[in-house]
Design an enzyme around this catalytic site. Sequence first.
Site, short mmCIF file in Angstrom:
data_model
loop_
_atom_site.label_atom_id
_atom_site.label_comp_id
_atom_site.label_asym_id
_atom_site.label_seq_id
_atom_site.Cartn_x
_atom_site.Cartn_y
_atom_site.Cartn_z
N GLY A 118 -31.05 4.08 15.82
CA GLY A 118 -30.98 2.79 16.53
C GLY A 118 -32.35 2.15 16.65
O GLY A 118 -32.64 1.44 17.62
N GLN B 219 -33.46 -3.03 20.89
CA GLN B 219 -34.48 -3.43 21.86
C GLN B 219 -35.43 -2.26 22.19
O GLN B 219 -36.65 -2.42 22.15
CB GLN B 219 -33.76 -3.87 23.15
CG GLN B 219 -34.69 -4.49 24.14
CD GLN B 219 -34.08 -4.62 25.54
OE1 GLN B 219 -34.69 -5.22 26.38
NE2 GLN B 219 -32.92 -4.07 25.79
N ASP C 170 -31.56 3.00 11.20
CA ASP C 170 -30.55 2.17 11.88
C ASP C 170 -29.44 1.95 10.87
O ASP C 170 -29.58 2.27 9.69
CB ASP C 170 -31.14 0.83 12.37
CG ASP C 170 -30.36 0.28 13.56
OD1 ASP C 170 -29.18 -0.07 13.38
OD2 ASP C 170 -30.92 0.20 14.67
N ASP D 14 -25.92 5.48 9.46
CA ASP D 14 -24.83 5.26 10.41
C ASP D 14 -24.64 6.60 11.11
O ASP D 14 -24.28 7.60 10.47
CB ASP D 14 -23.57 4.84 9.64
CG ASP D 14 -22.37 4.65 10.59
OD1 ASP D 14 -22.39 5.21 11.70
OD2 ASP D 14 -21.43 3.95 10.20
N TYR E 26 -18.44 3.09 28.63
CA TYR E 26 -19.87 3.28 28.32
C TYR E 26 -20.46 4.33 29.27
O TYR E 26 -21.11 5.30 28.84
CB TYR E 26 -20.59 1.94 28.47
CG TYR E 26 -22.10 2.00 28.34
CD1 TYR E 26 -22.70 2.21 27.10
CD2 TYR E 26 -22.92 1.81 29.46
CE1 TYR E 26 -24.09 2.25 26.99
CE2 TYR E 26 -24.31 1.83 29.35
CZ TYR E 26 -24.88 2.06 28.11
OH TYR E 26 -26.25 2.09 28.00
N1 LIG Z 1 -31.55 -1.62 27.18
C1 LIG Z 1 -31.29 -1.07 28.37
O1 LIG Z 1 -31.49 -1.67 29.41
C2 LIG Z 1 -30.74 0.34 28.43
C3 LIG Z 1 -30.49 0.94 29.67
C4 LIG Z 1 -29.97 2.24 29.73
C5 LIG Z 1 -29.74 2.93 28.55
N2 LIG Z 1 -29.97 2.32 27.36
C6 LIG Z 1 -29.69 3.05 26.13
O2 LIG Z 1 -30.80 2.96 25.26
C7 LIG Z 1 -30.35 2.96 23.90
C8 LIG Z 1 -30.91 1.76 23.17
O3 LIG Z 1 -30.49 0.59 23.83
P1 LIG Z 1 -30.92 -0.86 23.32
O4 LIG Z 1 -30.99 -1.74 24.50
O5 LIG Z 1 -32.08 -0.75 22.41
O6 LIG Z 1 -29.61 -1.25 22.50
P2 LIG Z 1 -29.51 -2.22 21.25
O7 LIG Z 1 -28.08 -2.66 21.17
O8 LIG Z 1 -30.58 -3.24 21.27
O9 LIG Z 1 -29.80 -1.21 20.05
C9 LIG Z 1 -28.87 -0.27 19.61
C10 LIG Z 1 -29.13 -0.05 18.14
O10 LIG Z 1 -28.17 0.89 17.68
C11 LIG Z 1 -27.78 0.49 16.38
N3 LIG Z 1 -26.47 1.05 16.07
C12 LIG Z 1 -25.26 0.68 16.56
N4 LIG Z 1 -24.29 1.39 15.96
C13 LIG Z 1 -24.90 2.24 15.11
C14 LIG Z 1 -24.45 3.24 14.22
N5 LIG Z 1 -23.14 3.51 14.07
N6 LIG Z 1 -25.36 3.93 13.49
C15 LIG Z 1 -26.67 3.66 13.62
N7 LIG Z 1 -27.17 2.71 14.42
C16 LIG Z 1 -26.29 2.02 15.15
C17 LIG Z 1 -27.75 -1.02 16.42
O11 LIG Z 1 -27.85 -1.56 15.11
C18 LIG Z 1 -28.97 -1.32 17.29
O12 LIG Z 1 -30.12 -1.53 16.49
C19 LIG Z 1 -28.83 3.00 23.97
O13 LIG Z 1 -28.40 4.34 23.87
C20 LIG Z 1 -28.52 2.47 25.35
O14 LIG Z 1 -27.29 2.94 25.84
C21 LIG Z 1 -30.47 1.05 27.27
#
Ligand SMILES: NC(=O)c1ccc[n+]([C@@H]2O[C@H](COP(=O)([O-])OP(=O)(O)OC[C@H]3O[C@@H](n4cnc5c(N)ncnc54)[C@H](O)[C@@H]3O)[C@@H](O)[C@H]2O)c1
Length: 322
Positions: free
Chosen positions: A8, A12, A34, A53, A143
């Site tokens: 991933g 962000q 990713d 993936d 989630y």
């Molecule tokens: N952003 C927050 O505030 C926050 C808070 C708590 C936990 N998290 C966790 O942090 C992690 C990252 O969050 P984020 O905000 O960067 O999310 P995001 O949606 O910006 O990034 C997620 C990434 O995962 C990739 N992805 C989705 N499905 C996929 C797959 N099948 N195979 C490979 N890649 C895949 C997407 O392309 C994306 O680049 C997540 O696990 C999220 O649950 C985030």
Amino acid sequence: MKKVLITGANGQVGNEFTARLRKDLGKDNVIATDIKIKPDSANATEGIFEELDVTDVKRFRELAHKYQVDAIIHLASLLSVSSEKDPVFAWSLNTGSIINGLEIAKELKAQFFFPSSVAAYGVDAQPRFNTPQDTFMHPITIYGASKYAGEMLANYYHWNHGVDARSVRFGRLVSYKVRPGQGATDYAVAIYFDAIEKGSYECYLRPDTMLDFMYVDDAVDQVLKFLNTDEKKLTHRNGFNVTTFYATPEDIAASIKKFIPDFKITYKLDPVRQAIADSWPQHMDDSWARKEWGLDPKIGLDQMTEIILTNLRIKLKNEGAK
Ligand SMILES: NC(=O)c1ccc[n+]([C@@H]2O[C@H](COP(=O)([O-])OP(=O)(O)OC[C@H]3O[C@@H](n4cnc5c(N)ncnc54)[C@H](O)[C@@H]3O)[C@@H](O)[C@H]2O)c1
């Protein structure tokens, strides 16, 4: 940690981890992955990038073994609102990829980290302010359920298979580098974009919706500190509450007004996202993380607002010039 595979990486949080770890470990020691490459992005052009993936366990295993990584930072996941639209897919992606990653970490004797979330709590976690780390965990979203299951899986693989598996529960991480998505708390990113681009923001959560926040650079710093902590010092391993400050949409708007005095916020509630936000604690007690591994985030609300507004203005100007 000497060589790490990040899943991933285009998200962000993933963008920040990739840039920081390329600096710390050297670009040949960070395998950013990713589901699809973004050919012009820094992730693709400034180091190793592989398409992965995470539901494809064969490819996940091949890449981790090919590069002989000693750590997996697993960030790929479907976020809260998208997960509710397809719970079966969300469960298989979020939970399936964690167990796949843990199996691979076991084979390679690698460290494994994934970010859990405040969403792992449910409406019955008490008190709602300063909610303890160890209490009832009855998430009401798919989630949140998948995140809590991930914590349990990581504990299981530690106790039964010796994997150095660790996780933290974040509230909302705030960044300006990637445009906001459809998450229940994406308002905290969207508000900064709209403040600069329109001078106003229409918020879909109630003005008094209080939640935990952390600036994303601080989050990366703190996670790396956690991952570098000698495991003998840890009593807990998974589900550490971590937060920097708590705030409402009103508080964030007031902070923006200190830098953009004419900024205006209005409210038009989205019941779906409001219900999700209302199911989470207002503020998590993060004293175990402070005690066991020295959690010590630095960037408060006004400092975060200043950093974001300054850098976002430059980013948007550069994008406009292209
Ligand atoms: N952003 C927050 O505030 C926050 C808070 C708590 C936990 N998290 C966790 O942090 C992690 C990252 O969050 P984020 O905000 O960067 O999310 P995001 O949606 O910006 O990034 C997620 C990434 O995962 C990739 N992805 C989705 N499905 C996929 C797959 N099948 N195979 C490979 N890649 C895949 C997407 O392309 C994306 O680049 C997540 O696990 C999220 O649950 C985030």
